[in-house]
Scaffold this motif. Structure first.
Motif, PDB file in Angstrom:
ATOM      1  N   LEU A  42     -38.013  -1.820  18.245  1.00  0.00           N
ATOM      2  CA  LEU A  42     -37.728  -0.779  17.252  1.00  0.00           C
ATOM      3  C   LEU A  42     -38.184  -1.201  15.861  1.00  0.00           C
ATOM      4  CD1 LEU A  42     -34.134   0.285  18.379  1.00  0.00           C
ATOM      5  CD2 LEU A  42     -36.265   1.573  18.706  1.00  0.00           C
ATOM      6  N   ALA A  43     -37.931  -2.464  15.510  1.00  0.00           N
ATOM      7  CA  ALA A  43     -38.312  -2.961  14.188  1.00  0.00           C
ATOM      8  C   ALA A  43     -39.821  -2.993  14.025  1.00  0.00           C
ATOM      9  CB  ALA A  43     -37.724  -4.358  13.969  1.00  0.00           C
ATOM     10  N   VAL A  44     -40.546  -3.393  15.074  1.00  0.00           N
ATOM     11  CA  VAL A  44     -42.006  -3.453  15.009  1.00  0.00           C
ATOM     12  C   VAL A  44     -42.592  -2.065  14.767  1.00  0.00           C
ATOM     13  CG1 VAL A  44     -44.059  -3.811  16.419  1.00  0.00           C
ATOM     14  CG2 VAL A  44     -42.317  -5.566  16.331  1.00  0.00           C
ATOM     15  N   SER A  51     -41.625  -7.518  10.410  1.00  0.00           N
ATOM     16  CA  SER A  51     -41.181  -8.188  11.634  1.00  0.00           C
ATOM     17  C   SER A  51     -41.896  -9.517  11.823  1.00  0.00           C
ATOM     18  CB  SER A  51     -41.448  -7.285  12.845  1.00  0.00           C
ATOM     19  OG  SER A  51     -40.770  -6.062  12.708  1.00  0.00           O
ATOM     20  N   LYS A  52     -43.173  -9.551  11.483  1.00  0.00           N
ATOM     21  CA  LYS A  52     -43.943 -10.789  11.619  1.00  0.00           C
ATOM     22  C   LYS A  52     -43.415 -11.866  10.665  1.00  0.00           C
ATOM     23  CE  LYS A  52     -48.224 -10.801  10.236  1.00  0.00           C
ATOM     24  NZ  LYS A  52     -49.685 -10.557  10.158  1.00  0.00           N
ATOM     25  N   SER A  76     -46.245 -12.006  18.850  1.00  0.00           N
ATOM     26  CA  SER A  76     -47.428 -11.403  19.484  1.00  0.00           C
ATOM     27  C   SER A  76     -47.310  -9.880  19.520  1.00  0.00           C
ATOM     28  CB  SER A  76     -47.606 -11.955  20.907  1.00  0.00           C
ATOM     29  OG  SER A  76     -46.577 -11.491  21.767  1.00  0.00           O
ATOM     30  N   ILE A  77     -46.067  -9.370  19.634  1.00  0.00           N
ATOM     31  CA  ILE A  77     -45.869  -7.916  19.643  1.00  0.00           C
ATOM     32  C   ILE A  77     -46.253  -7.328  18.284  1.00  0.00           C
ATOM     33  CG2 ILE A  77     -44.175  -6.080  19.981  1.00  0.00           C
ATOM     34  CD1 ILE A  77     -42.583  -8.038  21.725  1.00  0.00           C
ATOM     35  N   ILE A 117     -46.061 -12.348  25.958  1.00  0.00           N
ATOM     36  CA  ILE A 117     -47.465 -12.580  25.585  1.00  0.00           C
ATOM     37  C   ILE A 117     -48.425 -11.973  26.603  1.00  0.00           C
ATOM     38  CG2 ILE A 117     -46.968 -14.652  24.221  1.00  0.00           C
ATOM     39  CD1 ILE A 117     -47.874 -16.332  26.569  1.00  0.00           C
ATOM     40  N   CYS A 118     -48.063 -12.004  27.908  1.00  0.00           N
ATOM     41  CA  CYS A 118     -48.938 -11.397  28.914  1.00  0.00           C
ATOM     42  C   CYS A 118     -48.991  -9.881  28.737  1.00  0.00           C
ATOM     43  CB  CYS A 118     -48.460 -11.751  30.320  1.00  0.00           C
ATOM     44  SG  CYS A 118     -48.784 -13.457  30.802  1.00  0.00           S
ATOM     45  N   ASN A 119     -47.853  -9.268  28.452  1.00  0.00           N
ATOM     46  CA  ASN A 119     -47.812  -7.821  28.248  1.00  0.00           C
ATOM     47  C   ASN A 119     -48.619  -7.426  27.012  1.00  0.00           C
ATOM     48  OD1 ASN A 119     -46.678  -5.261  29.163  1.00  0.00           O
ATOM     49  ND2 ASN A 119     -45.580  -5.256  27.238  1.00  0.00           N
ATOM     50  N   ALA A 120     -48.481  -8.193  25.934  1.00  0.00           N
ATOM     51  CA  ALA A 120     -49.235  -7.898  24.707  1.00  0.00           C
ATOM     52  C   ALA A 120     -50.735  -8.042  24.933  1.00  0.00           C
ATOM     53  CB  ALA A 120     -48.775  -8.826  23.573  1.00  0.00           C
TER      54      ALA A 120
END
Length: 666
Positions: A42-44, A51-52, A76-77, A117-120
């Motif tokens: 949600l924050a991203v 967020s970063k 990574s998101i 990380i794999c999903n991103a």
């Protein structure tokens, strides 16, 4: 302000998670991480930069720990949201190095880090049209995903398959997501999976299945956002359009347009329903309404700044002016058109309207050539859909038989449990009866499934044969036309070659395989007609090793013709000077290698629109179906022919068919 509150809440949970790490409370860590994942997403969406920075501050608290690399995976998101591909790759490498030699599943935190990380990476590759890489990483995400989130992981994988034109695998993955979602209690809204299945079957050409899943998706209409409703009705309109029910398509497209205007965050896709409404009004000859929507598009397009939309607008305006009889203005639209911009489906649509424009303006030779081209394209699409549907039927059959086996296994176990206190003789008798009954039930159900699938395959083959009957009318017209020419008239020679080529095309369309000689003769006639106008500027060679008997070598239909057609269309037509096309067939190891090389513009994946072209999809689906039945596989490679050249890099297509490859049942 909202995302700041969320980030503060995340920091509190992270502090608790760090305490849990020190006390070894894996269950609490996993629950905290699940909450963090949801809140961070949600924050991203609200502010990825904030967020970063927040991740950086948290990572400074716990350096060189599992929690540190979990927080790095969350970063990574944010990189994905900001389209920072280099930073995303760096995060993936750092987390992977840290976990090297360890089993990520031993800790909830490290498991989620690897999943993140794999999903991103998978989603990032999907954005850049690198379908194979996207699928590799999204499959890894499934390996690291928690059981209760598996429907989401399978749905992401299915979305990637569909996005890259692999609709059979997409439908299979959606069915897997649906099965898991039902068993786990609706982890995701079912309409998202139903909509994905409907779109997959729409592209495959299984309109009955597509309509069934659209109906199931529509039962959740009150739970959809305006954006989802806009997509739902637009896809329903596409289904009616494909079935040529234009009045119903107009109803759906108008609803889609209404919801697109209510979407909070508008994108260029929100203009799509307006294009659809305008086109269907043209098809229904409601020209005043069509003009209203075309004017609205012209007013909104400058803000979109999309070359594809601009080109499609030229197509619709040309069609509109043709229908109103304003041929001067329709000619202006034709002059504005640019090749190589539209994706394949919109280019096919343009060609159909161009045929009508040529016919209405008295350019009958161009209209005829365009009709031949459109018929050939339609036949190619029909053949591809048949093969894709056969492949989907085969996969569904395997999945259905597996489910039947599991269902009957559960029946047997349930019966054994209820009779566990009976006498041993009674138990044995009951088990034997259940075993026999289950066997007979499974065999009967399997026979029904096989019969249904065989009927479907037969129906599709008959449909393909019927599609081939229409060109015989063309042959009669051509033969009648040939009789009016003198024997030494060059036009007579060209028409004779065209008639022979069309007849070979019809004969080939009824067969799944041909001999190498038949394929090369067809290709030779095709190249002669396509390249005759280039004169001495064209050099074409066909070389077959002397030890190869082309009458005994069997290959799938159009396996050489499709790469040759692409070489001429996408490579050689775009250059000046000498144009070369070389086709060679020779033995390599324990099989036949076919190489098609040209010195044209060079291979670019985007030349086949967003994915591959229609012909290339047919080749890929054919190879997929055939390789499932053989231990030695057919391979297909495409790339630049002269990568080191400072001029045109050309294109090389290499096909390898193993010796003794079986085409049985194809």
């Amino acid at each position: 302000m909202k995302h700041i509150v969320i980030l503060i809440f995340i920091s509190i949970i992270l502090a608790l998670s760090a305490a849990n790490c020190s006390t070894g409370s894996d269950k609490n860590i996993g629950e905290d991480a699940a909450t963090i994942d949801s809140l961070f997403s949600l924050a991203v969406n609200s502010d990825p930069q904030a967020s970063k920075r927040f991740c950086d501050s948290l990572m400074a608290i716990a350096p060189d720990s599992d929690m540190y690399y979990y927080e790095l995976s969350l970063r990574s998101i944010a990189h994905l949201a900001l389209n920072e591909s280099d930073s995303l790759a760096n995060v993936y490498n750092r987390v992977s190095r840290y976990l090297q030699g360890r089993d990520p599943k031993e800790s909830p935190i490290t498991l989620r880090a690897m999943r993140n990380i794999c999903n991103a990476k998978g989603i990032a590759y999907s954005y850049t049209k690198m379908g194979d890489s996207a699928i590799v990483y999204l499959r890894r995400t499934i390996d690291y995903e928690l059981p209760k989130r598996l429907p989401i992981a399978w749905m992401n994988l299915a979305d990637s398959y569909v996005q890259h034109g692999r609709f059979v695998e997409g439908a299979e993955s959606y069915r897997k997501a649906l099965e898991l979602n039902d068993s786990l209690g609706k982890v995701v809204s079912p309409y998202l999976i139903y909509g994905g299945l409907a779109m997959s079957y729409l592209q495959i050409g299984e309109y009955g299945e597509a309509e069934r899943y659209f109906k199931m998706s529509g039962e959740y209409l009150d739970k959809m956002s305006n954006h989802d409703k806009f997509l739902h009705y637009n896809n329903l309109g596409n289904l009616s359009y494909r079935k040529e029910d234009f009045k119903q398509a107009l109803v759906h497209f108008r609803k889609s347009l209404d919801y697109s205007r209510s979407v909070a965050v508008k994108t260029v896709d929100c203009i799509v329903p307006m294009f659809n409404v305008a086109e269907v009004n043209i098809l229904l000859h409601q020209l005043d309404s069509a003009d209203v929507y075309l004017r609205q598009i012209e007013a909104e397009l400058p803000a979109a700044n999309s070359p594809v939309f601009n080109e499609h607008l030229y197509t619709l305006r040309m069609a509109y002016y043709t229908e109103t009889g304003d041929f001067a203005r329709s000619g202006e639209m034709v002059n504005r058109m640019t090749d190589g911009v539209l994706p394949l489906d919109l280019h096919i649509l343009r060609d159909k309207y161009m045929q009508r424009y040529y016919a209405k303006t008295g350019q009958f030779e161009k209209a005829y050539l365009m009709a031949v081209h459109n018929n050939r394209t339609s036949d190619s699409i029909s053949e591809q859909q048949v093969r894709t549907r056969v492949s989907d039927i085969y996969l569904r059959y395997k999945q259905d038989t597996t489910l039947i086996a599991k269902h009957n296994e559960l029946i047997i176990k349930d019966e054994q449990l209820h009779r566990s206190r009976a006498l041993w003789i009674s138990i044995v008798v009951i088990i034997l009866l259940l075993a026999v009954g289950s066997y007979l039930l499974m065999r009967r159900q399997r026979e029904r499934i096989i019969a249904r699938h065989v009927d479907n395959i037969a129906r599709m083959r008959m449909e393909n044969i019927r599609n081939c009957l229409a060109p015989h009318f063309t042959f009669n017209v051509l033969n009648h036309e040939l009789a009016s020419y003198d024997a030494d008239d060059p036009h007579s020679t060209n028409l004779m070659s065209l008639s022979k080529l069309l007849r070979q095309c019809v004969e080939a369309s009824s067969k799944m395989t041909v001999t190498l000689r038949e394929e090369l003769e067809f290709v030779s006639a095709f190249v002669h007609l396509e390249c005759d106008s280039w004169g001495d500027a064209f050099v074409g060679n066909i070389n077959v090793d002397p030890d190869i008997d082309p009458d005994k070598v069997i290959i799938p239909t159009m396996f050489i013709q499709i790469p040759v057609e692409n070489a001429i269309k996408h490579g050689l037509r775009g250059i000046d000077g000498e144009r070369r096309l070389d086709i060679s067939c020779h033995h390599r190891g324990d099989g036949l290698q076919i190489v098609v090389v040209n010195n044209g513009l060079g291979y670019k994946p985007q030349m086949f629109s967003s994915g591959t072209g229609t012909g290339m999809k047919a080749i890929y689906q054919t190879i997929l179906l055939l390789n499932k039945r053989n231990s030695h596989k057919i391979t297909f490679e495409i790339g630049e022919a002269y990568p080191e050249s400072s001029g045109n890099q050309g294109t090389r297509v290499t096909i390898f068919i193993p010796d003794n490859f079986s085409f049985a049942g194809f």
